[in-house]
Every structure is written in structure tokens, then in C-alpha cells.
Write an enzyme that holds these catalytic residues in place. Structure first.
Site, PDB file in Angstrom:
ATOM      1  N   ASP A   1       0.821  -1.216  -0.069  1.00  0.00           N
ATOM      2  CA  ASP A   1       0.051  -0.221  -0.006  1.00  0.00           C
ATOM      3  C   ASP A   1       0.708   1.446  -0.077  1.00  0.00           C
ATOM      4  O   ASP A   1       0.578   2.179  -0.750  1.00  0.00           O
ATOM      5  CB  ASP A   1      -0.998   0.014   1.219  1.00  0.00           C
ATOM      6  CG  ASP A   1      -0.070  -0.249   2.611  1.00  0.00           C
ATOM      7  OD1 ASP A   1       0.781  -0.686   2.583  1.00  0.00           O
ATOM      8  OD2 ASP A   1      -0.693   0.528   3.512  1.00  0.00           O
TER       9      ASP A   1
ATOM     10  N   ARG B   1       5.218   3.264   6.140  1.00  0.00           N
ATOM     11  CA  ARG B   1       4.687   2.959   7.156  1.00  0.00           C
ATOM     12  C   ARG B   1       4.531   1.422   7.522  1.00  0.00           C
ATOM     13  O   ARG B   1       4.523   1.079   8.392  1.00  0.00           O
ATOM     14  CB  ARG B   1       3.329   3.897   7.575  1.00  0.00           C
ATOM     15  CG  ARG B   1       2.837   3.846   8.809  1.00  0.00           C
ATOM     16  CD  ARG B   1       1.728   4.590   9.101  1.00  0.00           C
ATOM     17  NE  ARG B   1       0.352   4.148   8.077  1.00  0.00           N
ATOM     18  CZ  ARG B   1      -0.129   4.608   7.204  1.00  0.00           C
ATOM     19  NH1 ARG B   1       0.126   5.797   7.044  1.00  0.00           N
ATOM     20  NH2 ARG B   1      -1.391   4.131   6.805  1.00  0.00           N
ATOM     21  N   GLU B   2       3.592   0.935   6.452  1.00  0.00           N
ATOM     22  CA  GLU B   2       2.911  -0.260   6.770  1.00  0.00           C
ATOM     23  C   GLU B   2       3.806  -1.463   5.825  1.00  0.00           C
ATOM     24  O   GLU B   2       3.839  -2.492   5.927  1.00  0.00           O
ATOM     25  CB  GLU B   2       1.497  -0.493   6.271  1.00  0.00           C
ATOM     26  CG  GLU B   2       0.694   0.335   7.342  1.00  0.00           C
ATOM     27  CD  GLU B   2      -0.916   0.271   6.908  1.00  0.00           C
ATOM     28  OE1 GLU B   2      -1.105   0.223   5.771  1.00  0.00           O
ATOM     29  OE2 GLU B   2      -1.724   0.472   7.853  1.00  0.00           O
TER      30      GLU B   2
ATOM     31  N   ASP C   1      -6.281  -2.604  -2.077  1.00  0.00           N
ATOM     32  CA  ASP C   1      -5.440  -1.721  -3.047  1.00  0.00           C
ATOM     33  C   ASP C   1      -5.101  -2.100  -4.343  1.00  0.00           C
ATOM     34  O   ASP C   1      -5.599  -1.523  -5.406  1.00  0.00           O
ATOM     35  CB  ASP C   1      -4.243  -1.211  -2.212  1.00  0.00           C
ATOM     36  CG  ASP C   1      -4.324  -0.648  -0.877  1.00  0.00           C
ATOM     37  OD1 ASP C   1      -5.029  -1.298   0.241  1.00  0.00           O
ATOM     38  OD2 ASP C   1      -4.016   0.427  -0.838  1.00  0.00           O
TER      39      ASP C   1
ATOM     40  N   TRP D   1     -12.279  -5.860  -0.196  1.00  0.00           N
ATOM     41  CA  TRP D   1     -10.840  -6.256   0.062  1.00  0.00           C
ATOM     42  C   TRP D   1     -10.706  -7.614  -0.331  1.00  0.00           C
ATOM     43  O   TRP D   1     -10.011  -7.911  -1.230  1.00  0.00           O
ATOM     44  CB  TRP D   1     -10.639  -5.987   1.420  1.00  0.00           C
ATOM     45  CG  TRP D   1      -9.734  -4.473   1.712  1.00  0.00           C
ATOM     46  CD1 TRP D   1      -8.449  -4.145   2.094  1.00  0.00           C
ATOM     47  CD2 TRP D   1     -10.576  -3.286   1.741  1.00  0.00           C
ATOM     48  NE1 TRP D   1      -8.633  -2.791   2.108  1.00  0.00           N
ATOM     49  CE2 TRP D   1      -9.816  -2.214   1.925  1.00  0.00           C
ATOM     50  CE3 TRP D   1     -12.042  -3.047   1.511  1.00  0.00           C
ATOM     51  CZ2 TRP D   1     -10.292  -0.886   1.910  1.00  0.00           C
ATOM     52  CZ3 TRP D   1     -12.380  -1.704   1.509  1.00  0.00           C
ATOM     53  CH2 TRP D   1     -11.667  -0.390   1.847  1.00  0.00           C
TER      54      TRP D   1
ATOM     55  N   GLU E   1      -2.239   9.155   0.563  1.00  0.00           N
ATOM     56  CA  GLU E   1      -3.037   8.426   1.135  1.00  0.00           C
ATOM     57  C   GLU E   1      -4.487   9.003   1.337  1.00  0.00           C
ATOM     58  O   GLU E   1      -5.559   8.730   0.900  1.00  0.00           O
ATOM     59  CB  GLU E   1      -2.884   7.578   2.402  1.00  0.00           C
ATOM     60  CG  GLU E   1      -3.868   6.768   3.206  1.00  0.00           C
ATOM     61  CD  GLU E   1      -3.233   6.066   4.555  1.00  0.00           C
ATOM     62  OE1 GLU E   1      -3.980   5.064   4.922  1.00  0.00           O
ATOM     63  OE2 GLU E   1      -2.288   6.502   4.947  1.00  0.00           O
TER      64      GLU E   1
ATOM     65  N   HIS F   1       0.835   6.616  -1.580  1.00  0.00           N
ATOM     66  CA  HIS F   1      -0.221   5.390  -1.456  1.00  0.00           C
ATOM     67  C   HIS F   1      -0.727   5.379  -2.919  1.00  0.00           C
ATOM     68  O   HIS F   1      -1.611   6.418  -3.213  1.00  0.00           O
ATOM     69  CB  HIS F   1      -1.255   6.030  -0.467  1.00  0.00           C
ATOM     70  CG  HIS F   1      -1.431   4.919   0.425  1.00  0.00           C
ATOM     71  ND1 HIS F   1      -0.506   4.508   1.575  1.00  0.00           N
ATOM     72  CD2 HIS F   1      -2.574   4.030   0.547  1.00  0.00           C
ATOM     73  CE1 HIS F   1      -1.087   3.683   2.478  1.00  0.00           C
ATOM     74  NE2 HIS F   1      -2.274   3.452   1.831  1.00  0.00           N
TER      75      HIS F   1
END
Length: 456
Positions: A44, A48-49, A56, A115, A331, A348
Site C-alpha cells: 500500500d 509505514r505499513e 488496494d 478487500w 493516502e 499510496h
């Protein structure tokens, strides 16, 4: 300091160029965000992640297949998704799945509509672009398990305040229309408990429709009929319970997913346009509906409004990002606010899916049948653009369209690869069928591009 993109070596397959520097910067930023997030899996964000969020890639994949050869990359990732599927059919938010996300307090946040549907929608896009039936066959049991879970959840429970309906998916956790402008969750407990049947049931129907088509391709005709019947029942449930929800996202999704009765399609599109105007000609969509907003408007009599949103330079908008110095997609719509403060991820790729509109409507290059054997060339020029080009390497060779304004005319050049045919529809209404090779056309630009202009 020099920043270096490290990413899977995907062959480039598509390009876009135009004479508007901000639109070109938007396209470049979207491509750059994609490149920065395809390092063995579709992350994504690279900071951060750095997780393979299923939603996505599900919504961006049609953009990605135009830009790069992502067949092997996506098939590998789908195997990760399938390997992480739970025994009850749940598809995790991410693949691979960090252990902390699969147990403890975060466990119940998995299995969200929009998702988990990546297990159906991503293989279908690979089939449409590359003609690959093997990935459909390989993922079939995982697709069935996911949709069976949705059926079970819809049939065996209902959200408080809703009347029970076995085809309304109103139970379980769903991210919903994540990060709608002005509707970002502040009380996460309330967000978790909120009724998101409008989103979940829409995706329930969309996946059932696609599973019926996949079953047909695989020769599973009894399954195809079962999922067609299921799709009809889900659509009826959505129309009864969710059809009256008046938000931009709900109307975009309803029009894109075919949930609106035929005689009400234009009514719904006009209502969507009115909502955009009520918002000061600003978008009000979040994570899931944004990629379809401009195409839905353009295809239902509101091309001028779609262009106004594309060129909107006050937030929330894509060009606000560019004007505030974005070189990758953000994002949040206010990733950098008016005071220069940064919020959340600034790389993002998901909001960059808007560039498909540049390929399919601004340039006018659209796939019609599997592997581009038949495609459409339908330029829809805006008055501020003088020259546009889009090209895509199909499995059969290069397809392209280029148009420019010359002395009051629109000169259009179409390239068709071997074994393919292009349906050419020009702004003045003239139609042609282009065969392999390079063909040039001349058209008068359209004098009206929206129902608003026609009524005026």
C-alpha cells in the site's frame, strides 16, 4: 541525496502524454507511486505499513495492466492470498499476512467486502488482459470459498435495525468507503460497529456476477447459472435496502456495478451530478468508489462535469496534490494540508487509479474483449487540451491513439496491432472500423459534452 526506486522488474506496457503540464504531472505521480510499491508484492505504501493490502491492488489492477506487464507478479501474489485464506473462506486484509493481524484484537477486522473480493476480481482482470484461464482455474476453489462465506454471513445474521434478508450482507466488519472526505472515522469502535450493507452487498453482487462469468469461461455451466441466479437475488436485496442511500460513493458504485434498474440509470447519474455540484464541484468519494467516479459521469451524460473534477484545483482533488508539490499519490486527500502539515502516507498508489480515465476517455483507448482482440477508440477531448497520446502493448502488439487540434479540426491517428480490430467513434459522431496498421481520421470537435450543456 539521490532516491532510487527499487521494484520488481516489470516490463513497461503503456504510456500517456498530453500538453497540460499538471495532468502530465498527475499521471507521472501515479506511475511513480506504482513503481515504488511493487517490490515482490503490491504494497500500500513503501514506508509505514509496507503490506500487501488486498483492496488496494483489487482497485488499481486495471490501471496497472495498462501500464506494465503484471501477469506473473499478480499471479504470484494471488498465490500468497490463497495460501493465507482461512478455513471458513475469509480473505485477509493483506497477503502475506502479518501474524499480529491474524490473531488477537485485530483478527475480526479481516474479511471485508471490497478487500477480500480481490480473490475474484484480480484473476478476472488478468484473464481479460492476458487471456490466462489457468489463473482462473487455480483460484476457483478460493473464489468459491470466499463467496460462500459471504452467502453464509448474509443468510445467518443481520445488522440491528435491518430487516432480515438472506441476500443482504450486513454483518461482519467492513472498511466500507474508507476515507471519504469529511467522514474519516474518529471513534473507531463506532466505525467497526457501523452498518456498511450498502458497500458489502454491492460487492457481494459484483463478485457473484464475475464468478458466473468465470464459471462460463471454465465450462462450469451449472455453477454459472447458480451464480447468475444468486446475483439477481442480491441485486434485488440491494435495491430494496440500499438503493435510496444518496451519497456520491453509493451512486457511483450502483451505476458501475449495474445495480440500478435500466429505467432509472439516467436519474441516478443526474442525482450523482447534483451531489457533486452540491459539494461545490468536489468529489465526495473515498477509497473504493474514486476510480469509477469520472468514468461513470462521462458515460452517463456528464463528461463536462467529469473534466471539471479532474481539473479541480481546490481540495479535495487530485490536482490539489500536484499543486502542493506531490510527486507520488497520497493516502488522504489532505496528505499535505493548506498549512503545509503532512498527514499519513504520501506514497499510496490507490488514488492514482484516476489515470485510467486519461487512458480510456481523454485519449480514448479502451479494451472491449479479452486480450484486446477488439478495442474502442473514442477520444473525448477537453477544450484546454490540444494534443494527447496513449499507447499500450497488447498481447498482439502495440495499440495507440493520438489526437491533436489543427485549424479547428481534431486529427486522430489510430494504431491497431495484428489480428485486432478497433471500433473508432469520433467526437462528431462518425464511426469507423480500423484494421491492423496505422489509420488517420479528421473530425470536428464535439460542440456539447454533457446533459447540463444540452439542457442549457
Amino acid at each position: 541525496m539521490t532516491g532510487v526506486f527499487v521494484h520488481t522488474d516489470l516490463p513497461r506496457r503503456g504510456h500517456f502524454s498530453c500538453d497540460d503540464t499538471r495532468l502530465q504531472s498527475l499521471h507521472d505521480a501515479a506511475v511513480r507511486s506504482l513503481r515504488g510499491n511493487v517490490c515482490d508484492l503490491p504494497t500500500d505504501c513503501p514506508t509505514r505499513e509496507r503490506a500487501g493490502w488486498t483492496g488496494d491492488w483489487q482497485l488499481y489492477l486495471p490501471t496497472a495492466t495498462f501500464l506494465y506487464d503484471v501477469a506473473g507478479f499478480t499471479t504470484k501474489w494471488l498465490r500468497d492470498v490463497a495460501a493465507g485464506q482461512w478455513p471458513d473462506g475469509t480473505i485477509g486484509n493483506m497477503a502475506p499476512m502479518p501474524p499480529a493481524e491474524r490473531s488477537g484484537p485485530l483478527e475480526h477486522l479481516n474479511g471485508s467486502a471490497g478487500w477480500g473480493d480481490a480473490i475474484i476480481l484480480a484473476p478476472w482482470e488478468l484473464y481479460q488482459e492476458y487471456g490466462d484461464t489457468t489463473v482462473l482455474a487455480e483460484m476457483w476453489p478460493h473464489m468459491v470459498a470466499w463467496l460462500t462465506r459471504a452467502e453464509r454471513m448474509a443468510a445467518n445474521g443481520h445488522h440491528p435495525g435491518r430487516r432480515p434478508d438472506p441476500h443482504l450482507w450486513d454483518t461482519g466488519f467492513h472498511w466500507g468507503e474508507w476515507l471519504e472526505p469529511g467522514a474519516e472515522p474518529t471513534d473507531f469502535a463506532a466505525f467497526i460497529a457501523a452498518d456498511k450493507a450498502d458497500v458489502a452487498t454491492a460487492y457481494f453482487a459484483w463478485s457473484a456476477r464475475h464468478l458466473a462469468e468465470i464459471a462460463t469461461v471454465l465450462g462450469r455451466h451449472d455453477d454459472a447459472q447458480r451464480y447468475r441466479d444468486l446475483h439477481e437475488r442480491i441485486v434485488a436485496a440491494w435495491q430494496t435496502e440500499c438503493g435510496g442511500l444518496r451519497t456520491q460513493a453509493n451512486l457511483v458504485r450502483a451505476l458501475r456495478f449495474g445495480l440500478v434498474p435500466e429505467d432509472l440509470v439516467q436519474v441516478a447519474a443526474d442525482d450523482l451530478a447534483a451531489l457533486v455540484r452540491e459539494a461545490g464541484t468536489h468529489l465526495g468519494t473515498g477509497f473504493l468508489a474514486t476510480p469509477d467516479l469520472l468514468p461513470v459521469l462521462a458515460e452517463n451524460g456528464h463528461l463536462d462535469l467529469a473534466y471539471e473534477l479532474l481539473f479541480q484545483d481546490t481540495g479535495p482533488s487530485w490536482l490539489t496534490m500536484i499543486d502542493r508539490g506531490a510527486t507520488t499519490m497520497w493516502e488522504r486527500w489532505d496528505g499535505i494540508d493548506a498549512d503545509g502539515n503532512a498527514h499519513e502516507s504520501l506514497n499510496h498508489y490507490s488514488k492514482g487509479a484516476v489515470i485510467s480515465f486519461l487512458h480510456t476517455h481523454v485519449a480514448g483507448l479502451r479494451r472491449l474483449t479479452t486480450t484486446w482482440r477488439r478495442f474502442k477508440v473514442k477520444p473525448q477531448p477537453h477544450k484546454s487540451l490540444a494534443a494527447v497520446r496513449a499507447e499500450h502493448v497488447t498481447p498482439h502488439g502495440g495499440a495507440a491513439v493520438a489526437w491533436q487540434r489543427v485549424d479547428g479540426w481534431l486529427d486522430v491517428t489510430v494504431t491497431v496491432p495484428p489480428g485486432c480490430v478497433a471500433e473508432v467513434l469520433l467526437p462528431d459522431g462518425s464511426r469507423y472500423e480500423a484494421t491492423p496498421g496505422v489509420t488517420s481520421y479528421r473530425s470536428r470537435p464535439a460542440t456539447s459534452t454533457s446533459r447540463e450543456n444540452e439542457s442549457a
